[in-house]
Structure formats: structure tokens, C-alpha cells
Design an enzyme around this catalytic site. Structure first.
Site, PDB file in Angstrom:
ATOM      1  N   SER A 199       3.493  -9.046 -14.275  1.00  0.00           N
ATOM      2  CA  SER A 199       4.254  -8.002 -14.975  1.00  0.00           C
ATOM      3  C   SER A 199       4.593  -8.388 -16.408  1.00  0.00           C
ATOM      4  CB  SER A 199       5.561  -7.774 -14.211  1.00  0.00           C
ATOM      5  OG  SER A 199       6.476  -7.066 -14.998  1.00  0.00           O
TER       6      SER A 199
ATOM      7  N   ASP B  28       5.132  -8.366   6.951  1.00  0.00           N
ATOM      8  CA  ASP B  28       6.149  -8.494   5.908  1.00  0.00           C
ATOM      9  C   ASP B  28       5.815  -9.752   5.122  1.00  0.00           C
ATOM     10  OD1 ASP B  28       9.370  -7.401   5.643  1.00  0.00           O
ATOM     11  OD2 ASP B  28       8.746  -9.225   4.587  1.00  0.00           O
TER      12      ASP B  28
ATOM     13  N   ILE C  41       0.821  -1.226   0.000  1.00  0.00           N
ATOM     14  CA  ILE C  41       0.000   0.000   0.000  1.00  0.00           C
ATOM     15  C   ILE C  41       0.852   1.272   0.000  1.00  0.00           C
ATOM     16  CG2 ILE C  41      -0.251   0.157   2.545  1.00  0.00           C
ATOM     17  CD1 ILE C  41      -3.211   0.969   2.011  1.00  0.00           C
TER      18      ILE C  41
ATOM     19  N   GLU D  21       7.291  -7.897 -17.623  1.00  0.00           N
ATOM     20  CA  GLU D  21       8.661  -8.415 -17.577  1.00  0.00           C
ATOM     21  C   GLU D  21       8.684  -9.927 -17.777  1.00  0.00           C
ATOM     22  OE1 GLU D  21      11.221  -5.519 -17.681  1.00  0.00           O
ATOM     23  OE2 GLU D  21      12.088  -7.342 -16.833  1.00  0.00           O
TER      24      GLU D  21
ATOM     25  N   TYR E 160      13.761 -10.988 -11.016  1.00  0.00           N
ATOM     26  CA  TYR E 160      12.444 -10.398 -10.755  1.00  0.00           C
ATOM     27  C   TYR E 160      11.395 -11.055 -11.643  1.00  0.00           C
ATOM     28  CZ  TYR E 160       8.623  -7.005 -11.233  1.00  0.00           C
ATOM     29  OH  TYR E 160       7.379  -6.412 -11.291  1.00  0.00           O
TER      30      TYR E 160
HETATM   31  P1  NAP Z   1       6.684  -0.084  -5.614  1.00  0.00           P
HETATM   32  O1  NAP Z   1       6.397   1.368  -5.711  1.00  0.00           O
HETATM   33  O2  NAP Z   1       8.101  -0.527  -5.590  1.00  0.00           O
HETATM   34  O3  NAP Z   1       5.939  -0.630  -4.299  1.00  0.00           O
HETATM   35  C1  NAP Z   1       6.227  -1.900  -3.782  1.00  0.00           C
HETATM   36  C2  NAP Z   1       5.488  -2.068  -2.477  1.00  0.00           C
HETATM   37  O4  NAP Z   1       5.802  -3.354  -1.927  1.00  0.00           O
HETATM   38  C3  NAP Z   1       5.882  -1.043  -1.393  1.00  0.00           C
HETATM   39  O5  NAP Z   1       4.739  -0.713  -0.648  1.00  0.00           O
HETATM   40  C4  NAP Z   1       6.857  -1.826  -0.542  1.00  0.00           C
HETATM   41  O6  NAP Z   1       6.953  -1.364   0.793  1.00  0.00           O
HETATM   42  C5  NAP Z   1       6.192  -3.192  -0.573  1.00  0.00           C
HETATM   43  N1  NAP Z   1       7.110  -4.261  -0.173  1.00  0.00           N
HETATM   44  C6  NAP Z   1       8.344  -4.513  -0.651  1.00  0.00           C
HETATM   45  N2  NAP Z   1       8.893  -5.566  -0.019  1.00  0.00           N
HETATM   46  C7  NAP Z   1       7.966  -5.977   0.902  1.00  0.00           C
HETATM   47  C8  NAP Z   1       7.959  -6.991   1.888  1.00  0.00           C
HETATM   48  N3  NAP Z   1       9.013  -7.788   2.076  1.00  0.00           N
HETATM   49  N4  NAP Z   1       6.868  -7.139   2.651  1.00  0.00           N
HETATM   50  C9  NAP Z   1       5.796  -6.310   2.504  1.00  0.00           C
HETATM   51  N5  NAP Z   1       5.753  -5.316   1.576  1.00  0.00           N
HETATM   52  C10 NAP Z   1       6.837  -5.160   0.796  1.00  0.00           C
HETATM   53  O7  NAP Z   1       5.978  -0.871  -6.812  1.00  0.00           O
HETATM   54  P2  NAP Z   1       4.757  -0.423  -7.756  1.00  0.00           P
HETATM   55  O8  NAP Z   1       5.326   0.248  -8.946  1.00  0.00           O
HETATM   56  O9  NAP Z   1       3.744   0.243  -6.945  1.00  0.00           O
HETATM   57  O10 NAP Z   1       4.237  -1.831  -8.250  1.00  0.00           O
HETATM   58  C11 NAP Z   1       3.226  -2.534  -7.527  1.00  0.00           C
HETATM   59  C12 NAP Z   1       3.263  -3.996  -7.939  1.00  0.00           C
HETATM   60  O11 NAP Z   1       3.005  -4.111  -9.334  1.00  0.00           O
HETATM   61  C13 NAP Z   1       4.590  -4.685  -7.699  1.00  0.00           C
HETATM   62  O12 NAP Z   1       4.300  -6.037  -7.375  1.00  0.00           O
HETATM   63  C14 NAP Z   1       5.283  -4.625  -9.047  1.00  0.00           C
HETATM   64  O13 NAP Z   1       6.215  -5.672  -9.168  1.00  0.00           O
HETATM   65  C15 NAP Z   1       4.089  -4.793  -9.971  1.00  0.00           C
HETATM   66  N6  NAP Z   1       4.209  -4.178 -11.297  1.00  0.00           N
HETATM   67  C16 NAP Z   1       4.506  -2.857 -11.401  1.00  0.00           C
HETATM   68  C17 NAP Z   1       4.550  -2.281 -12.658  1.00  0.00           C
HETATM   69  C18 NAP Z   1       4.869  -0.814 -12.821  1.00  0.00           C
HETATM   70  O14 NAP Z   1       5.168  -0.405 -13.951  1.00  0.00           O
HETATM   71  N7  NAP Z   1       4.783  -0.005 -11.776  1.00  0.00           N
HETATM   72  C19 NAP Z   1       4.248  -3.053 -13.811  1.00  0.00           C
HETATM   73  C20 NAP Z   1       3.926  -4.389 -13.634  1.00  0.00           C
HETATM   74  C21 NAP Z   1       3.878  -4.954 -12.382  1.00  0.00           C
HETATM   75  P3  NAP Z   1       7.988  -0.191   1.214  1.00  0.00           P
HETATM   76  O15 NAP Z   1       7.311   1.104   0.834  1.00  0.00           O
HETATM   77  O16 NAP Z   1       8.146  -0.373   2.668  1.00  0.00           O
HETATM   78  O17 NAP Z   1       9.240  -0.392   0.423  1.00  0.00           O
HETATM   79  N1  GDD Z   2      16.047   2.040 -13.503  1.00  0.00           N
HETATM   80  C1  GDD Z   2      16.839   2.455 -14.496  1.00  0.00           C
HETATM   81  N2  GDD Z   2      17.822   3.366 -14.213  1.00  0.00           N
HETATM   82  N3  GDD Z   2      16.633   1.978 -15.739  1.00  0.00           N
HETATM   83  C2  GDD Z   2      17.431   2.455 -16.738  1.00  0.00           C
HETATM   84  C3  GDD Z   2      18.443   3.390 -16.511  1.00  0.00           C
HETATM   85  C4  GDD Z   2      18.663   3.861 -15.187  1.00  0.00           C
HETATM   86  O1  GDD Z   2      19.523   4.682 -14.913  1.00  0.00           O
HETATM   87  N4  GDD Z   2      19.023   3.660 -17.707  1.00  0.00           N
HETATM   88  C5  GDD Z   2      18.406   2.930 -18.629  1.00  0.00           C
HETATM   89  N5  GDD Z   2      17.433   2.175 -18.050  1.00  0.00           N
HETATM   90  C6  GDD Z   2      16.559   1.208 -18.748  1.00  0.00           C
HETATM   91  C7  GDD Z   2      16.546  -0.171 -18.107  1.00  0.00           C
HETATM   92  O2  GDD Z   2      17.702  -0.916 -18.499  1.00  0.00           O
HETATM   93  C8  GDD Z   2      15.245  -0.717 -18.682  1.00  0.00           C
HETATM   94  O3  GDD Z   2      15.486  -1.260 -19.962  1.00  0.00           O
HETATM   95  C9  GDD Z   2      14.358   0.516 -18.819  1.00  0.00           C
HETATM   96  O4  GDD Z   2      15.229   1.649 -18.658  1.00  0.00           O
HETATM   97  C10 GDD Z   2      13.246   0.601 -17.784  1.00  0.00           C
HETATM   98  O5  GDD Z   2      13.794   0.420 -16.498  1.00  0.00           O
HETATM   99  P1  GDD Z   2      12.925   0.661 -15.148  1.00  0.00           P
HETATM  100  O6  GDD Z   2      12.361   2.024 -15.168  1.00  0.00           O
HETATM  101  O7  GDD Z   2      13.807   0.290 -14.008  1.00  0.00           O
HETATM  102  O8  GDD Z   2      11.698  -0.320 -15.315  1.00  0.00           O
HETATM  103  P2  GDD Z   2      11.609  -1.870 -15.731  1.00  0.00           P
HETATM  104  O9  GDD Z   2      10.943  -1.928 -17.073  1.00  0.00           O
HETATM  105  O10 GDD Z   2      12.888  -2.556 -15.576  1.00  0.00           O
HETATM  106  O11 GDD Z   2      10.645  -2.447 -14.602  1.00  0.00           O
HETATM  107  C11 GDD Z   2       9.453  -1.763 -14.236  1.00  0.00           C
HETATM  108  O12 GDD Z   2       8.394  -2.154 -15.052  1.00  0.00           O
HETATM  109  C12 GDD Z   2       8.024  -3.537 -14.950  1.00  0.00           C
HETATM  110  C13 GDD Z   2       6.885  -3.798 -15.947  1.00  0.00           C
HETATM  111  O13 GDD Z   2       7.418  -4.204 -17.155  1.00  0.00           O
HETATM  112  C14 GDD Z   2       9.189  -2.090 -12.757  1.00  0.00           C
HETATM  113  O14 GDD Z   2       8.122  -1.281 -12.308  1.00  0.00           O
HETATM  114  C15 GDD Z   2       8.786  -3.529 -12.574  1.00  0.00           C
HETATM  115  O15 GDD Z   2       8.361  -3.753 -11.233  1.00  0.00           O
HETATM  116  C16 GDD Z   2       7.616  -3.833 -13.522  1.00  0.00           C
HETATM  117  O16 GDD Z   2       7.196  -5.167 -13.425  1.00  0.00           O
END
Ligand code: NAP
Ligand code: GDD
Length: 393
Positions: free
Chosen positions: A170, A103, A49, A172, A193
Site C-alpha cells: 500500500s 482465516d 475475495i 500508506e 496498518y
Molecule cells: P477490503 O474491501 O477491506 O477487503 C478486505 C478483505 O480481506 C475482505 O475480503 C475481508 O473479509 C478479508 N479479511 C479481513 N480479515 C481477514 C482475516 N482475518 N482472514 C481472512 N480474510 C480476511 O479491502 P480492499 O480495498 O479490497 O483491499 C484489498 C487489499 O489491498 C487489502 O490488503 C488492502 O490493505 C490493500 N490495499 C487496498 C487499497 C485500496 O485503495 N483499496 C490500496 C492499497 C492496498 P470480510 O469480507 O469477511 O471482511
Molecule cells: N475513512 C474516513 N472517514 N476517512 C476520512 C473521513 C471519514 O469520515 N474524513 C476524512 N477522512 C480522511 C482520512 O483521514 C484520510 O486522510 C483520507 O480521508 C482517506 O481515508 P480512507 O478513505 O479511510 O482511506 P486511507 O487512505 O486511509 O486508506 C485506504 O487507502 C490505502 C492506500 O493508500 C485503504 O484502502 C487502505 O487499505 C489502503 O492501503
């Protein structure tokens, strides 16, 4: 004053017992009627959350009239920055948001929370969600994402209560499978991941098929916002642009600029999570915009918006490269379009402006303002109050 009826309120059983619930998940017609009249308050539990999505989702579900419970981790610094604006003292008569320490590595604690809260729906968003970090912490990432999911699925199965479950899967997981990717595309995960998410995703399908659990997965492509963690590439870029304009940063160090992603706007993605759980049947849904951009294109859009030339400021640091990266990623959301009416409103070019404006405001300089106009136009009835929170990660 409206009266709230809880359909799921049998006497609290002793810790560790299995609650004998009258199920409301699945909502028979009578309950639907009560919800419509505002006489029934649904209870939801959100893991993660305090994260980007969890914070928006909590706000959205409160707006929908739910009682929202969230699991937070104990930290020596405050980790509730993204939800502070919706938090009220739980003793207040109108309090509808409740936080519980837990957790995902600790099944007993999570089980205790679920048994005591007795939610109708669980949105499982908690994760070590940073792909680059997962290469440094593969075992921990697997424990939290893969085993963390199975812990909750087992608690639901043993409870014999029909709790609806949403899994944050995801894009990913598709890894290097050719784009565009839909629900039938093969998973080829290429990071710890992604591998952990793939395990969790298949376990969700397994519980759905084997135990009839109402468990659905949203296979979400990248979605961003001003609440995005600051080390994800989009936020790192938009924050740097604001800092550079304010004279607080000179260079921006990035890794792979060639990677392409399908970037959407996070509030729209949490609305669809809710919609996925309101379907009559559980299932998997691919959610994305259907358009991809390279990291370099995102960089150029953000710097151009602020009247800057990115080549002057951006430097490559090989430390940000990953042992294996996903080269391109674009969603085919036909199923979600047809079954859920999914229609993303914000394009990547607009997302960039929304995020740069918010980061400028956050450091105290006047935003350019086009992002604010886009928000007003696309979301005249927007349900989230804070655009920007401190964020971390
Ligand atoms: P985020 O901002 O990194 O949030 C992750 C959340 O998980 C935070 O509240 C974190 O708590 C909590 N958490 C981490 N480790 C935990 C543990 N050991 N026990 C309990 N809680 C824990 O991620 P988000 O971008 O909101 O993404 C939400 C979900 O969607 C994730 O599962 C992510 O993998 C998935 N997802 C995200 C994207 C995207 O583009 N954002 C796309 C596809 C899937 P703390 O605040 O304490 O760190
Ligand atoms: N983080 C990061 N930092 N990424 C970089 C950087 C940098 O300085 N420079 C280039 N990149 C490139 C990464 O190599 C990747 O190809 C792309 O930017 C996106 O990186 P992130 O923003 O870290 O996101 P992600 O695509 O790896 O993962 C996010 O999206 C997923 C959904 O496809 C995360 O939110 C995952 O939790 C989520 O599942």
C-alpha cells in the site's frame, strides 16, 4: 467441447504432506501454447475475495479463463455480497469459482487450503484494511496483515512448488515521505496498518531474494468503486450524496478534509495485479494515477455533481481524525508505465460521477447518468457485470 488439461495434478497427498508438483508457474513455452488454445486452465487462489478488490479480481480472472478459489471467513451475516453475482453451485459442471472457509490468523487452515487447491498463483489481498480502525486494533491488524503474509510465504516455501505470489502492498507505507512516491521512496509508515504492511512488504522481498520465491508487490495508491466499503471516505461521501438527494440523510460527518489522496478506479487496479504476476521476473510496482485531490475537493465534486452545495451539509466530527494521518500521497508510476504499459483511464472527477450514479441507483433513485456514460466510453468491453454491491466495512 474443449478439453482442459491440468498440468499440476499429481495425486493428492495426505493432509500436511508436501506436494511434489510439476511446476507450471513460470509457464514454459509449451504451456503458454496450451493456455492460448484454451486447453489449460490456470488455478488461482485469492485471499480477501469478498472485499472490493478481491471481488473484481475474481471476476477478472474468471473472464481470463482461470479456475478461481477464494478464502472466506465464517460470519453470522452474509459477507459474500460482492461475489454473489458470479457464484454458481460448485456441483454445476461449469463451476469455476470455489470458496473455502479460512482465516489469515490460522496457518494450519490456510496451509490445508493451499495444499489441497495447489494454485499456480496466489493473490494475497486479505487484510484488516481500514487505517483508522488499525489504531483501535493494532495487535489484530499486525496479526492479520504482517503475520498473515508470512504464514502464506512460509507455506509456499515449504511446499517447494513455484507458486507465484502477489502481495497487496500500500501507498500508506510511504507515510509522510515527500510525494510523488516511487519504488525507491523511503517508507515512513505512520499507522499500525502501514507498519504491518511495511513488514509484510519487506518479507516478500526477503523471500524473493533469499528463497527465489516468485513474489511481487503492487504498491497501490487508493482505488475506489461502487463496491468500496462504506466507511472509506469516498464511498461514505458518494453514498451520503445519494441519500441526501433521496431525502434519507441530512448531514455528512467527516474528519480531516485537508488530506490529499491519489484516487483511481478499482477495476483498472486489479487488471494490473494480474499483469504484475505475468511478468518474467518478480518485482515491486507503484500504481497510481499521478494526480492528487484533497478530501474536500472530492466532497465538492460529488455534491456539485448532484447540484448541491457541500458546505450546507458537511460537518466535522473529530472522532474521524487519526492520531497520525498521511497528508498527501501521489504516485510516480513511471516503472509500471514502462514495464507493464500502465495507463489509468479514469480520472478522479470521473470516478466521483461513476460512484454517485451507482449509489443513486442502489437506493432506487434515477442516476444523473454522466458516470454511466463514462463507463461505456472508457470500457466498451468491460468484464465485470455488477457495478454495485451492498458492500460493508
Ligand atoms: P477490503 O474491501 O477491506 O477487503 C478486505 C478483505 O480481506 C475482505 O475480503 C475481508 O473479509 C478479508 N479479511 C479481513 N480479515 C481477514 C482475516 N482475518 N482472514 C481472512 N480474510 C480476511 O479491502 P480492499 O480495498 O479490497 O483491499 C484489498 C487489499 O489491498 C487489502 O490488503 C488492502 O490493505 C490493500 N490495499 C487496498 C487499497 C485500496 O485503495 N483499496 C490500496 C492499497 C492496498 P470480510 O469480507 O469477511 O471482511
Ligand atoms: N475513512 C474516513 N472517514 N476517512 C476520512 C473521513 C471519514 O469520515 N474524513 C476524512 N477522512 C480522511 C482520512 O483521514 C484520510 O486522510 C483520507 O480521508 C482517506 O481515508 P480512507 O478513505 O479511510 O482511506 P486511507 O487512505 O486511509 O486508506 C485506504 O487507502 C490505502 C492506500 O493508500 C485503504 O484502502 C487502505 O487499505 C489502503 O492501503
Amino acid at each position: 467441447m474443449s478439453r482442459v488439461i491440468r498440468l499440476n495434478s499429481p495425486p493428492l497427498l495426505a493432509y500436511g504432506g508436501v506436494p511434489q508438483h510439476i511446476s507450471t508457474a513460470g509457464y514454459p513455452e509449451a504451456s503458454k501454447e496450451l493456455i492460448k488454445k484454451g486447453l489449460f486452465m490456470k488455478k488461482v487462489l485469492i485471499t480477501g475475495i469478498t472485499g472490493q478488490d478481491g471481488s473484481y479480481l475474481a471476476e477478472f480472472l474468471l473472464h481470463k479463463g482461470c479456475e478461481v478459489h477464494g478464502i472466506i471467513r465464517r460470519a453470522s451475516t452474509f459477507n459474500t455480497g460482492r461475489i454473489d453475482h458470479i457464484y454458481v453451485d460448485p456441483h454445476a459442471p461449469k463451476a469455476k469459482l470455489f470458496l473455502h472457509y479460512g482465516d489469515l490468523s490460522n496457518a494450519e487452515q490456510v496451509s490445508d487450503i493451499i495444499y489441497n487447491v495447489r494454485p499456480d498463483e496466489i493473490y494475497h489481498l486479505g487484510a484488516q484494511s481500514h487505517v483508522r480502525v488499525s489504531f483501535d486494533m493494532p495487535e489484530y491488524t499486525g496479526n492479520i496483515i504482517a503475520l498473515g503474509t508470512i504464514r502464506i510465504l512460509e507455506i509456499i516455501r515449504r511446499s517447494k512448488k513455484s507458486i507465484k505470489f502477489y502481495q497487496a502492498s500500500s501507498s500508506e507505507m510511504f507515510g509522510r515521505s515527500p510525494s510523488p512516491q516511487d519504488e525507491n521512496t523511503a517508507f515512513r509508515p505512520s499507522s499500525p496498518y502501514a507498519s504491518a504492511k511495511t513488514y509484510a512488504h519487506w518479507m516478500v522481498a526477503n523471500y524473493r531474494e533469499g528463497y527465489n520465491t516468485f513474489a511481487s508487490s503492487g504498491i497501490l495508491f487508493n482505488h475506489e468503486s461502487p463496491r468500496r466499503g462504506e466507511t472509506f471516505v469516498t464511498r461514505k461521501i458518494t453514498k451520503a450524496v445519494a441519500n441526501i438527494v433521496a431525502g434519507k440523510q441530512k448531514k455528512l460527518y467527516l474528519g480531516n478534509l485537508k488530506a490529499k489522496r491519489d484516487w483511481g478506479y478499482a477495476p483498472e487496479y486489479v487488471e494490473i495485479m494480474w499483469k504484475i504476476l505475468q511478468q518474467n521476473k518478480p518485482g515491486d510496482y507503484v500504481i497510481g494515477t499521478g494526480k492528487e485531490h484533497s478530501v474536500e475537493e472530492f466532497v465538492a465534486l460529488a455534491f456539485n455533481y448532484a447540484g448541491l452545495k457541500h458546505k450546507k451539509y458537511v460537518k466535522i466530527d473529530k472522532n474521524y481524525y487519526r492520531p497520525t494521518d498521511v497528508h498527501d500521497s501521489v504516485a510516480d508510476s513511471s516503472k509500471a508505465r514502462e514495464e507493464l504499459g500502465w495507463q489509468p483511464r479514469v480520472k478522479c472527477e470521473e470516478l466521483v460521477k461513476i460512484m454517485v450514479d451507482a449509489d443513486m441507483r442502489a437506493i432506487g433513485i434515477k442516476p444523473i447518468g454522466e458516470g454511466d456514460k463514462i463507463l461505456k466510453k472508457r470500457f466498451p468491453k468491460k468484464w465485470w457485470k455488477a457495478e454495485h454491491t451492498t458492500g460493508k466495512n
